[in-house]
Design an enzyme around this catalytic site. Structure first.
Site, mmCIF file in Angstrom:
data_model
loop_
_atom_site.group_PDB
_atom_site.id
_atom_site.type_symbol
_atom_site.label_atom_id
_atom_site.label_comp_id
_atom_site.label_asym_id
_atom_site.label_seq_id
_atom_site.Cartn_x
_atom_site.Cartn_y
_atom_site.Cartn_z
ATOM 1 N N ASP A 110 -12.427 6.533 -7.957
ATOM 2 C CA ASP A 110 -11.731 7.791 -8.219
ATOM 3 C C ASP A 110 -12.142 8.867 -7.206
ATOM 4 O OD1 ASP A 110 -10.533 6.659 -10.440
ATOM 5 O OD2 ASP A 110 -12.140 7.310 -11.790
HETATM 6 N N1 URA Z 1 -14.481 3.264 -13.070
HETATM 7 C C1 URA Z 1 -14.007 4.523 -13.118
HETATM 8 O O1 URA Z 1 -13.729 5.040 -14.184
HETATM 9 N N2 URA Z 1 -13.861 5.193 -11.966
HETATM 10 C C2 URA Z 1 -14.176 4.674 -10.764
HETATM 11 O O2 URA Z 1 -14.012 5.339 -9.760
HETATM 12 C C3 URA Z 1 -14.667 3.366 -10.713
HETATM 13 C C4 URA Z 1 -14.813 2.669 -11.883
#
Ligand code: URA
Length: 246
Positions: A110
């Site tokens: 993310d």
């Molecule tokens: N899980 C998440 O919620 N976000 C990420 O960026 C990676 C794994």
């Protein structure tokens, strides 16, 4: 799916798209228009599966055969998107790496998640690392709002329901409980990689993730790679990744 020789079989349009030649939709168009040959034979069947070692040509041009494979391990900072390009014009993980090769990130992190991410132009490795069947281990450290209990942690490990599906078993341990700030820090080890997987897992047991970092992918860690920096993977490391199938 594997053929009789044990090679990984994949839809032709996906292999073409992962080579960076064009989008998957464009590849489907090319197949339909009889522009694609596999090992010298024109393929028109949409569900056709090939393997990565097949000789694939589009209008006589071999896909990605002349481009050397490259592999980068990046320590992604916050505020960078884990895609090749962003419609909002935000900085991407590809912008952080100096290369003239058409690389892309393997899997997602993310915008606000930090940590290890691999970038490459190798469709076969991408497929291997992201295929759920290969069970590649990823270690995350999450800071969450609230004081988590061992019982709740057990729920996380046994699997929680996200979008009607149970997550597969995970390992978790509490690294810190801070009553003053009402936060906890948890290490979570998972093998899946669905969108927002870790945040959704914590949400499923009633916690919001405040900060998230991916510490490792298989045996690869961030050792010696500062935030925003990267290093190339050696061929030895890439070969070792294929041995990580659980
Ligand atoms: N899980 C998440 O919620 N976000 C990420 O960026 C990676 C794994």
């Amino acid at each position: 799916m594997y053929n009789l020789l044990g090679d990984f079989m994949e839809r032709l349009q996906k292999i073409i798209a992962l080579s960076g030649y064009c989008s998957r939709r464009k590849a489907e168009e090319l197949i339909q228009n009889k522009k694609v040959k596999v090992n010298g034979e024109i393929v028109t069947e949409m569900g056709y599966k090939a393997n990565y070692s097949d000789f694939i040509e589009i209008e006589g041009n071999p896909i990605n055969k002349s481009e050397d494979k490259v592999y980068y391990l990046l320590n992604k900072p916050r505020g960078v998107v884990a895609t090749v390009s962003d419609e909002k014009g935000r900085k991407t993980v590809v912008d952080l790496i100096k290369t003239n090769k058409r690389i892309y990130p393997i899997g997602r992190l993310d915008y606000d998640t930090t940590g290890i991410i691999i970038l490459t132009n190798d469709g076969e490795l991408t497929n291997f690392l992201t295929h759920p069947k290969n069970n590649i281990e990823k270690v995350y450290v999450a800071k969450i709002k609230g004081l988590i209990t061992k019982e709740e942690l057990r729920k996380l490990c046994n699997g929680v329901i996200i979008n009607g599906k149970k997550t597969s078993s995970a390992k978790a341990k509490i690294l810190k409980i801070d009553k003053k700030t009402n936060t906890s820090v948890v290490e979570l080890i998972i093998h899946e990689g669905k969108n927002h997987q870790v945040k959704n897992m914590f949400n499923a047991i009633g916690y919001d993730v405040l900060k998230l970092k991916r510490e490792s992918i298989a045996f690869l860690t961030l050792d010696g790679v500062k935030s925003g920096n990267y290093r190339e993977l050696s061929i030895k490391e890439v070969k070792k990744l294929y041995g990580e199938k659980k």
